[in-house]
Design a protein around this motif. Structure first.
Motif, PDB file in Angstrom:
ATOM      1  N   ARG A 111       0.811  -1.207   0.000  1.00 34.79           N
ATOM      2  CA  ARG A 111       0.000   0.000   0.000  1.00 34.79           C
ATOM      3  C   ARG A 111       0.855   1.274   0.000  1.00 34.79           C
ATOM      4  O   ARG A 111       0.448   2.329  -0.443  1.00 34.79           O
ATOM      5  CB  ARG A 111      -0.876  -0.032   1.248  1.00 34.79           C
ATOM      6  CG  ARG A 111      -2.197   0.656   1.131  1.00 34.79           C
ATOM      7  CD  ARG A 111      -2.992   0.398   2.397  1.00 34.79           C
ATOM      8  NE  ARG A 111      -3.430  -0.997   2.481  1.00 34.79           N
ATOM      9  CZ  ARG A 111      -4.604  -1.410   2.048  1.00 34.79           C
ATOM     10  NH1 ARG A 111      -5.458  -0.559   1.529  1.00 34.79           N
ATOM     11  NH2 ARG A 111      -4.942  -2.674   2.158  1.00 34.79           N
ATOM     12  N   TYR A 112       2.076   1.168   0.559  1.00 32.61           N
ATOM     13  CA  TYR A 112       2.957   2.342   0.649  1.00 32.61           C
ATOM     14  C   TYR A 112       4.274   2.058  -0.080  1.00 32.61           C
ATOM     15  O   TYR A 112       4.777   0.945  -0.051  1.00 32.61           O
ATOM     16  CB  TYR A 112       3.278   2.659   2.107  1.00 32.61           C
ATOM     17  CG  TYR A 112       2.067   2.755   2.989  1.00 32.61           C
ATOM     18  CD1 TYR A 112       1.367   3.959   3.112  1.00 32.61           C
ATOM     19  CD2 TYR A 112       1.611   1.642   3.692  1.00 32.61           C
ATOM     20  CE1 TYR A 112       0.245   4.042   3.914  1.00 32.61           C
ATOM     21  CE2 TYR A 112       0.483   1.717   4.490  1.00 32.61           C
ATOM     22  CZ  TYR A 112      -0.195   2.908   4.593  1.00 32.61           C
ATOM     23  OH  TYR A 112      -1.307   2.991   5.377  1.00 32.61           O
ATOM     24  N   ASP A 114       7.080   4.280   0.212  1.00 36.72           N
ATOM     25  CA  ASP A 114       8.209   5.052   0.736  1.00 36.72           C
ATOM     26  C   ASP A 114       8.325   4.969   2.253  1.00 36.72           C
ATOM     27  O   ASP A 114       8.619   5.940   2.921  1.00 36.72           O
ATOM     28  CB  ASP A 114       8.070   6.518   0.296  1.00 36.72           C
ATOM     29  CG  ASP A 114       6.638   7.023   0.468  1.00 36.72           C
ATOM     30  OD1 ASP A 114       5.815   6.284   1.063  1.00 36.72           O
ATOM     31  OD2 ASP A 114       6.346   8.144   0.019  1.00 36.72           O
ATOM     32  N   VAL A 115       8.105   3.773   2.793  1.00 36.56           N
ATOM     33  CA  VAL A 115       8.251   3.595   4.238  1.00 36.56           C
ATOM     34  C   VAL A 115       9.735   3.458   4.571  1.00 36.56           C
ATOM     35  O   VAL A 115      10.469   2.749   3.891  1.00 36.56           O
ATOM     36  CB  VAL A 115       7.498   2.324   4.722  1.00 36.56           C
ATOM     37  CG1 VAL A 115       7.637   2.148   6.219  1.00 36.56           C
ATOM     38  CG2 VAL A 115       6.034   2.391   4.315  1.00 36.56           C
ATOM     39  N   MET A 235      -1.576   7.871  12.763  1.00 31.75           N
ATOM     40  CA  MET A 235      -0.670   8.576  11.854  1.00 31.75           C
ATOM     41  C   MET A 235       0.151   7.590  11.008  1.00 31.75           C
ATOM     42  O   MET A 235       0.373   7.828   9.817  1.00 31.75           O
ATOM     43  CB  MET A 235       0.284   9.482  12.654  1.00 31.75           C
ATOM     44  CG  MET A 235      -0.393  10.707  13.242  1.00 31.75           C
ATOM     45  SD  MET A 235       0.603  11.453  14.571  1.00 31.75           S
ATOM     46  CE  MET A 235       1.854  12.322  13.620  1.00 31.75           C
ATOM     47  N   LYS A 238      -1.932   6.238   8.216  1.00 30.83           N
ATOM     48  CA  LYS A 238      -2.323   7.277   7.257  1.00 30.83           C
ATOM     49  C   LYS A 238      -1.151   7.736   6.418  1.00 30.83           C
ATOM     50  O   LYS A 238      -1.237   7.882   5.207  1.00 30.83           O
ATOM     51  CB  LYS A 238      -2.890   8.496   8.007  1.00 30.83           C
ATOM     52  CG  LYS A 238      -4.414   8.573   7.978  1.00 30.83           C
ATOM     53  CD  LYS A 238      -4.895   9.838   8.614  1.00 30.83           C
ATOM     54  CE  LYS A 238      -5.316  10.860   7.569  1.00 30.83           C
ATOM     55  NZ  LYS A 238      -6.000  12.012   8.201  1.00 30.83           N
ATOM     56  N   ASN A 239      -0.018   7.977   7.107  1.00 29.08           N
ATOM     57  CA  ASN A 239       1.159   8.480   6.410  1.00 29.08           C
ATOM     58  C   ASN A 239       2.440   8.109   7.167  1.00 29.08           C
ATOM     59  O   ASN A 239       2.912   8.860   8.014  1.00 29.08           O
ATOM     60  CB  ASN A 239       1.041  10.007   6.262  1.00 29.08           C
ATOM     61  CG  ASN A 239       2.222  10.576   5.500  1.00 29.08           C
ATOM     62  OD1 ASN A 239       3.085   9.841   5.017  1.00 29.08           O
ATOM     63  ND2 ASN A 239       2.272  11.897   5.416  1.00 29.08           N
ATOM     64  N   PRO A 240       3.008   6.943   6.836  1.00 22.79           N
ATOM     65  CA  PRO A 240       4.185   6.474   7.572  1.00 22.79           C
ATOM     66  C   PRO A 240       5.397   7.401   7.452  1.00 22.79           C
ATOM     67  O   PRO A 240       6.303   7.327   8.269  1.00 22.79           O
ATOM     68  CB  PRO A 240       4.505   5.118   6.938  1.00 22.79           C
ATOM     69  CG  PRO A 240       3.375   4.776   6.052  1.00 22.79           C
ATOM     70  CD  PRO A 240       2.586   6.006   5.776  1.00 22.79           C
ATOM     71  N   THR A 241       5.414   8.269   6.443  1.00 20.03           N
ATOM     72  CA  THR A 241       6.585   9.131   6.272  1.00 20.03           C
ATOM     73  C   THR A 241       6.639  10.246   7.321  1.00 20.03           C
ATOM     74  O   THR A 241       7.602  10.998   7.376  1.00 20.03           O
ATOM     75  CB  THR A 241       6.620   9.779   4.869  1.00 20.03           C
ATOM     76  OG1 THR A 241       5.450  10.582   4.724  1.00 20.03           O
ATOM     77  CG2 THR A 241       6.643   8.731   3.772  1.00 20.03           C
ATOM     78  N   LEU A 242       5.606  10.337   8.165  1.00 19.94           N
ATOM     79  CA  LEU A 242       5.625  11.344   9.227  1.00 19.94           C
ATOM     80  C   LEU A 242       6.657  10.988  10.301  1.00 19.94           C
ATOM     81  O   LEU A 242       7.021  11.818  11.113  1.00 19.94           O
ATOM     82  CB  LEU A 242       4.242  11.453   9.883  1.00 19.94           C
ATOM     83  CG  LEU A 242       3.130  12.009   8.997  1.00 19.94           C
ATOM     84  CD1 LEU A 242       1.784  11.862   9.686  1.00 19.94           C
ATOM     85  CD2 LEU A 242       3.393  13.478   8.667  1.00 19.94           C
ATOM     86  N   CYS A 260       4.322  -1.747  11.871  1.00 17.30           N
ATOM     87  CA  CYS A 260       5.248  -1.250  10.847  1.00 17.30           C
ATOM     88  C   CYS A 260       5.640  -2.362   9.874  1.00 17.30           C
ATOM     89  O   CYS A 260       5.765  -2.121   8.673  1.00 17.30           O
ATOM     90  CB  CYS A 260       6.490  -0.651  11.501  1.00 17.30           C
ATOM     91  SG  CYS A 260       6.143   0.869  12.398  1.00 17.30           S
TER      92      CYS A 260
END
Ligand code: NAD
Length: 359
Positions: A111-112, A114-115, A235, A238-242, A260
């Motif tokens: 799903r992501y 850029d983790v 968070m 929703k957006n792991p890059t935070l 994670c």
């Protein structure tokens, strides 16, 4: 290279799929010409009275002597009168921090894309101190009789009540906080987030946070924030890059690090490294012994291989670590050889051979 003196490292192949994936690591390391001399130790079939566990004193001593090792999954045999294998290792080797990198593998779509997170979990105390108990039967029946006699209601509360004690110490919190900030600094990371629930657990998580605050002051170049665990979960999905580096007490670390792992493709892929006192590093795959697929040549060795790569980086064998890492990534990205958990049809040995060929 093979001309240098080999470094001795302990290898616990472990149980279930452990020996199959450990074999894969040995083959890949040989193909990459890594100068590691494995000191192999299996879980014993009898309890060693000196350790009160199926791990022998000699195998623990091997890690204490070599200061570095790689561990496959271990399934604690059921029965009384002995300690769990993982707990024995943690306690005897004082493995106080569990470091788990989670990053997107190029070529394996989730799903992501850029983790790139590091979770650092306090590994010795908190909710996992093992101090749980019931109110004693004698006590409760005594109180019950008395309460029945006096027709009090409170016994309904005492009966069926159990307690678990969460322990947070300044020593362990400082140790893991210091490790997290040092890790961030030495690995070129920008931010450390302390994860907590100090709004409810005021004293315990409060002390943990206070220790993180103190250490953060010594690292003005690293951004520092405090995030409540429930908000952190929201968070992260929703957006792991935070996030960048996350440090937290034991239970939160257990949960968040699995969350994670889920962001990047699951248990077959995620490595970890346990850090102990006196510079001990024991790398291990995050997953268990996978009894459902054990002995079938189906296991994905990637998590243990990447744990081996973490071990090599710890030993500053960065060139070979990088080579092996690329070979794994490229094999998965190519998509020709993948194990079943990644949607492929390759066996453990076929996948391993493909990695060796990439080297
Ligand atoms: P598990 O991680 O062994 O398995 C969960 C699921 O993931 C299974 O379907 C399994 O087939 C799959 N899986 C795990 N690793 C895989 C891999 N490398 N490749 C492909 N598929 C993989 O968890 P579990 O079933 O809850 O536990 C089994 C045993 O392992 C238990 O005895 C448990 O105590 C032990 N365990 C040990 C460790 C450790 O040594 N650190 C960690 C977790 C569980």
């Amino acid at each position: 290279s093979s001309s240098t003196t080999p470094i001795k490292a302990t290898l616990f192949p472990g149980d279930g799929i452990g020996p199959e994936i450990a074999e894969s690591v040995k083959q890949v390391f040989t193909a990459a010409d890594v100068a590691i001399d494995w000191d192999e130790h299996y879980v014993s079939t009898e309890v060693d009275p000196r350790t009160n566990s199926f791990l022998t004193r000699e195998s623990l001593q091997s890690v204490l002597d070599n200061k570095v090792g790689l561990k496959g999954p271990m399934a604690t045999p059921i029965g009384k009168g002995h300690r769990s294998l993982n707990l024995t290792l943690r306690k005897e080797l004082n493995l106080y921090a569990n470091v788990r990198p989670c990053y997107s593998l190029p070529g394996y779509k989730t799903r992501y894309d850029d983790v790139d997170l590091i979770t650092i979990r306090e590994n010795t105390e908190g909710e996992y101190s093992g101090l749980e108990h019931q109110v004693s039967l004698f006590f409760s029946s005594l109180v019950k009789n008395l309460a029945d006699y006096l027709s009090f209601d409170f016994v309904k509360v005492v009966k069926g009540v159990v307690e678990s004690i969460k322990i947070i110490t300044r020593k362990a919190s400082m140790r893991v906080a210091e490790y997290a900030f040092l890790y961030a600094k030495t690995h070129g990371r920008k931010k450390v987030s302390a994860i907590h629930k100090a709004n409810i657990m005021r004293k315990t998580d409060g002390l943990f946070l206070q220790c993180c605050d103190e250490v953060a002051e010594k690292y003005p170049e690293i951004e520092y924030e405090k995030v409540v665990i429930d908000n952190c979960c929201m968070m992260l999905v929703k957006n792991p890059t935070l996030f960048d580096v996350l440090v937290m007490p034991n239970l939160y670390g257990d949960i968040i690090s699995d969350l994670c792992a889920g962001l990047v493709g699951g248990l077959g892929l995620t490595p970890s490294c346990n850090i102990g006192e006196d510079g001990i590093a024991l790398a291990e795959a995050v997953h268990g012994s996978a009894p459902d697929i054990a002995g079938k040549n189906l296991a994905n060795p990637t998590a243990l291989l990447l744990s081996g790569v973490m071990m090599l980086r710890h030993l500053k064998l960065n060139k070979q670590a990088e080579q092996i890492h690329s070979a794994i990534i490229n094999t998965i990205a190519e998509g020709k050889y993948r194990t079943a958990d990644l949607g492929g049809t390759s066996t453990t040995t076929e996948f391993t051979k493909a990695i060796c060929d990439h080297l």
